[in-house]
Scaffold this motif. Structure first.
Motif, mmCIF file in Angstrom:
data_model
loop_
_atom_site.group_PDB
_atom_site.id
_atom_site.type_symbol
_atom_site.label_atom_id
_atom_site.label_comp_id
_atom_site.label_asym_id
_atom_site.label_seq_id
_atom_site.Cartn_x
_atom_site.Cartn_y
_atom_site.Cartn_z
ATOM 1 N N GLN A 1 0.990 -1.036 -0.029
ATOM 2 C CA GLN A 1 0.078 0.121 -0.012
ATOM 3 C C GLN A 1 0.874 1.562 -0.196
ATOM 4 N N GLN A 2 0.206 2.112 -0.339
ATOM 5 C CA GLN A 2 1.213 3.873 -0.986
ATOM 6 C C GLN A 2 1.376 4.101 1.076
ATOM 7 N N THR A 3 0.711 3.581 2.198
ATOM 8 C CA THR A 3 0.937 3.758 3.448
ATOM 9 C C THR A 3 2.088 3.193 3.604
ATOM 10 N N ASP A 4 2.879 1.946 3.431
ATOM 11 C CA ASP A 4 3.905 0.981 3.770
ATOM 12 C C ASP A 4 5.019 1.898 3.267
#
Length: 158
Positions: free
Chosen positions: A77-80
């Motif tokens: 995910q982009q948050t990772d």
């Protein structure tokens, strides 16, 4: 000694930097204590993701990287991700432009002139070879990517 290992993980994505479709390619870097070229102990693992479209480099959350290394089914995910280095946002996919040229009926004489110009620019050191399959970039005189075997495409350095 520093070492790097490419993990067998590829995830399709749309790049936030260049806006093109590509793949996340994951690798891990670490320090190794070796005695007589035998690795004894590894520490300082850091997981990274490189995009195949523009070559942007992200640091990956360690727990997601470990899950990928164990072979688990993970979606990044982009948050990772934490952006470490922006890629070449202006780089264009030359295979698409070659298809467009073929569609509009460009003759072989024009292609021959283009390849002569390309050779001259290569000799002057103004070309970088980019594999749009795996993201490998080099200025060496390789015809095919040593990482994945696909034919290199050329982008002009700025």
């Amino acid at each position: 000694m520093n070492d790097q290992k490419n993990l067998d993980f590829h995830q399709p994505m749309t790049c936030d930097v260049c806006g093109r479709m590509g793949q996340y390619q994951v690798f891990v870097t670490y320090m190794v204590l070796s005695i007589f070229f035998i690795p004894i102990f590894k520490w300082g693992r850091t997981y990274y993701v490189r995009t195949s479209c523009c070559g942007s480099l992200y640091q990956l959350r360690p727990e997601v990287g470990r899950a990928i290394e164990r072979g688990e089914n993970v979606a990044i995910q982009q948050t990772d991700l934490y952006l470490e280095q922006r890629g070449q946002a202006g780089a264009q996919n030359h295979s698409a432009s070659a298809q467009n040229d073929a569609t509009y009926g460009q003759n072989t004489a024009g292609a021959s002139a283009g390849s002569t110009q390309q050779r001259l620019l290569e000799q002057q050191g103004k070309w970088t070879k980019v594999c749009y399959n795996c993201g490998y970039t080099t200025t060496e005189d390789f015809e095919y990517c040593p990482k994945c075997g696909k034919k290199f495409e050329y982008t002009e350095q700025k």
